[in-house]
Scaffold this active site. Structure first.
Site, short mmCIF file in Angstrom:
data_model
loop_
_atom_site.label_atom_id
_atom_site.label_comp_id
_atom_site.label_asym_id
_atom_site.label_seq_id
_atom_site.Cartn_x
_atom_site.Cartn_y
_atom_site.Cartn_z
CE LYS A 51 6.83 -6.07 7.60
NZ LYS A 51 8.10 -5.53 7.16
CG HIS B 139 9.75 7.71 0.79
ND1 HIS B 139 8.81 6.89 1.37
CD2 HIS B 139 10.82 6.92 0.54
CE1 HIS B 139 9.27 5.67 1.45
NE2 HIS B 139 10.49 5.66 0.96
CE LYS C 105 5.15 11.40 6.97
NZ LYS C 105 4.48 12.13 5.89
N GLY C 106 4.19 5.05 9.85
CA GLY C 106 3.31 3.93 10.16
C GLY C 106 2.50 3.54 8.94
CB ALA C 107 2.97 1.00 6.62
CG ASP D 245 10.69 -4.30 9.61
OD1 ASP D 245 11.72 -3.64 9.85
OD2 ASP D 245 10.43 -4.76 8.47
CG MET D 246 5.83 -1.17 15.35
SD MET D 246 5.97 -2.33 16.75
CE MET D 246 7.23 -1.55 17.75
NE ARG E 29 13.51 0.98 9.58
CZ ARG E 29 13.30 -0.32 9.33
NH1 ARG E 29 12.10 -0.84 9.43
NH2 ARG E 29 14.31 -1.09 8.99
CD GLN F 96 3.89 1.23 13.65
OE1 GLN F 96 3.32 1.16 14.74
NE2 GLN F 96 3.77 0.32 12.71
NE ARG G 42 2.94 -3.10 5.03
CZ ARG G 42 3.09 -4.41 5.13
NH1 ARG G 42 2.04 -5.20 5.28
NH2 ARG G 42 4.29 -4.97 5.09
P1 FDA Z 1 4.04 9.94 3.06
O1 FDA Z 1 3.54 8.62 2.58
O2 FDA Z 1 3.15 10.78 3.90
O3 FDA Z 1 4.47 10.74 1.80
C1 FDA Z 1 4.77 12.07 1.94
C2 FDA Z 1 5.39 12.62 0.72
O4 FDA Z 1 6.56 11.92 0.35
C3 FDA Z 1 4.53 12.56 -0.50
O5 FDA Z 1 3.51 13.51 -0.47
C4 FDA Z 1 5.56 12.79 -1.56
O6 FDA Z 1 5.94 14.14 -1.58
C5 FDA Z 1 6.73 11.99 -1.03
N1 FDA Z 1 6.69 10.66 -1.64
C6 FDA Z 1 6.20 9.54 -1.11
N2 FDA Z 1 6.32 8.53 -2.00
C7 FDA Z 1 6.88 9.05 -3.09
C8 FDA Z 1 7.25 8.55 -4.37
N3 FDA Z 1 7.03 7.28 -4.72
N4 FDA Z 1 7.82 9.39 -5.26
C9 FDA Z 1 8.01 10.69 -4.94
N5 FDA Z 1 7.66 11.21 -3.78
C10 FDA Z 1 7.11 10.42 -2.86
N6 FDA Z 1 6.06 1.26 8.47
C11 FDA Z 1 5.70 0.52 9.55
O7 FDA Z 1 4.55 0.61 9.98
N7 FDA Z 1 6.61 -0.32 10.15
C12 FDA Z 1 7.89 -0.41 9.72
O8 FDA Z 1 8.69 -1.17 10.31
C13 FDA Z 1 8.29 0.39 8.61
N8 FDA Z 1 9.57 0.34 8.10
C14 FDA Z 1 9.96 1.24 7.15
C15 FDA Z 1 11.29 1.28 6.73
C16 FDA Z 1 11.71 2.25 5.84
C17 FDA Z 1 13.14 2.31 5.45
C18 FDA Z 1 10.76 3.19 5.31
C19 FDA Z 1 11.18 4.27 4.38
C20 FDA Z 1 9.44 3.10 5.66
C21 FDA Z 1 9.02 2.13 6.56
N9 FDA Z 1 7.68 2.02 6.92
C22 FDA Z 1 7.34 1.22 7.99
C23 FDA Z 1 6.64 2.70 6.11
C24 FDA Z 1 6.24 4.04 6.70
O9 FDA Z 1 5.54 3.87 7.89
C25 FDA Z 1 5.35 4.82 5.72
O10 FDA Z 1 4.19 4.10 5.46
C26 FDA Z 1 6.02 5.15 4.40
O11 FDA Z 1 7.38 5.44 4.55
C27 FDA Z 1 5.35 6.36 3.77
O12 FDA Z 1 5.50 7.48 4.60
P2 FDA Z 1 6.43 8.74 4.21
O13 FDA Z 1 7.11 9.16 5.45
O14 FDA Z 1 7.30 8.35 3.09
O15 FDA Z 1 5.42 9.87 3.84
#
Ligand code: FDA
Length: 306
Positions: free
Chosen positions: A96, A226, A184-186, A130-131, A181, A160, A287
């Site tokens: 980061k 996910h 969606k963005g956190a 990372d972003m 990578r 993101q 987060r």
């Molecule tokens: P979202 O949170 O919208 O979830 C959608 C669906 O996924 C849920 O409705 C459910 O169906 C399923 N789901 C999610 N969690 C679950 C669980 N615990 N059990 C079962 N199902 C589940 N962000 C950022 O801003 N900068 C970064 O550098 C990174 N780096 C990063 C690396 C990696 C490897 C990952 C996976 C994620 C990141 N992120 C990140 C975080 C990212 O931006 C985001 O906040 C999370 O991945 C959550 O988004 P989803 O795409 O998982 O979908």
């Protein structure tokens, strides 16, 4: 609403003090964090590798405000890449910028990143920058491009899908053949710069994945999500355009959809798990709670023993 509150708490010092002193909180955070020590991280990475999963290791920490502290972070990453090498792990690292001094100065962060990339390059370990929040987007992309242009072909960064600017960034990065990578963005972002509605973020995620996979023949895409709908949409694009397996991988976080991670790996996809470790787990953990209300219930149940 809950997401906003939890994201606000993730950067609130008073909340960090309360939660990290709460006995049960550390135990619950362990679902998402490998442990507080490097040894625990290495053990987790080894066991994931044994299950056919790739790993990216992250030494937790962000928003460091003392320059001296960033030297310790560089040293921690140098030790980490040596350990990855000596244990022959199939692992990259994720760093980061704000942990490496970006809030203090871009030049300091660049110097620190360069040292980590040099150590990693020696052992052929890939590094993803990372972003973080949108106040760092421009600088992070500049850091990535500077280092890549210096010859660090082991560098990659993150885009993101919630940011309006990301389509332009992706188009440019695809032309550059970058290692990206897509997530969606956190972070908590205002509607002036980021889609407020989940449906729009999802649609943009699919649009950006398609753009990146089809507008370049050499750029590499890490599909970090996910969300089953995102995974299915990506697989449809990959099938439709016959994208080679060397062009992409899936990524998920430690402790999230573990079954699905195993399933994708068993089906022959490259599947990488983000494995964070270290003492500074609070903002990362918050987060994760913000992403899924069920995680908050899990947290409360574990805390109160229900
Ligand atoms: P979202 O949170 O919208 O979830 C959608 C669906 O996924 C849920 O409705 C459910 O169906 C399923 N789901 C999610 N969690 C679950 C669980 N615990 N059990 C079962 N199902 C589940 N962000 C950022 O801003 N900068 C970064 O550098 C990174 N780096 C990063 C690396 C990696 C490897 C990952 C996976 C994620 C990141 N992120 C990140 C975080 C990212 O931006 C985001 O906040 C999370 O991945 C959550 O988004 P989803 O795409 O998982 O979908």
């Amino acid at each position: 609403m809950l997401r906003q509150l939890l994201l606000y708490l993730s950067s609130a010092g008073w909340s960090r003090k309360i939660v990290t002193h709460w006995g049960g909180a550390r135990r619950v955070a362990r679902r998402f964090v490998a442990g507080e020590t490097l040894d625990e991280a290495i053990d987790t990475a080894r066991s994931l590798n044994q299950k056919g999963l790739l790993v990216t290791l992250n030494y937790l920490g962000e928003n460091v405000v003392r320059a001296e502290e960033t030297a310790d972070v560089v040293a921690a990453y140098q030790t980490l890449v040596q350990q990855i090498h000596s244990h022959q792990l199939r692992a990259s690292v994720s760093v980061k910028p704000s942990q490496l001094g970006l809030d203090i100065g871009e030049e300091l962060c660049l110097t620190n990143l360069r040292q980590i990339l040099a150590a990693a390059q020696q052992h052929q370990v890939p590094v993803t920058i990372d972003m973080e929040g949108s106040n760092h987007t421009e600088a992070t992309l500049r850091l990535y491009r500077t280092l890549r242009d210096e010859g660090f072909d082991n560098a990659g960064t993150v885009i993101q899908a919630y940011l309006y600017r990301s389509e332009d960034d992706m188009r440019q990065l695809a032309a550059e053949g970058a290692h990206i990578r897509l997530c969606k963005g956190a972070y908590l972002e205002p509607p002036e710069i980021a889609f407020p509605a989940k449906a729009d973020v999802d649609a943009n995620y699919v649009r950006l994945a398609r753009l990146y996979l089809t507008e370049s023949t050499r750029a590499y895409l890490c599909l970090a999500t996910h969300d089953e709908q995102m995974i299915q949409a990506a697989q449809a694009i990959i099938r439709e355009h016959q994208i080679a397996p060397e062009r992409y991988e899936y990524q998920m976080l430690l402790g999230v959809r573990t079954d699905r991670q195993a399933e994708l790996a068993a089906a022959g996809y490259k599947m990488r798990v983000y494995v964070p470790y270290g003492e500074a787990w609070y903002p990362y953990f918050m987060r994760r709670l913000a992403e899924r209300p069920a995680n908050v219930l899990f947290f409360l149940r574990a805390l109160f023993g229900g």
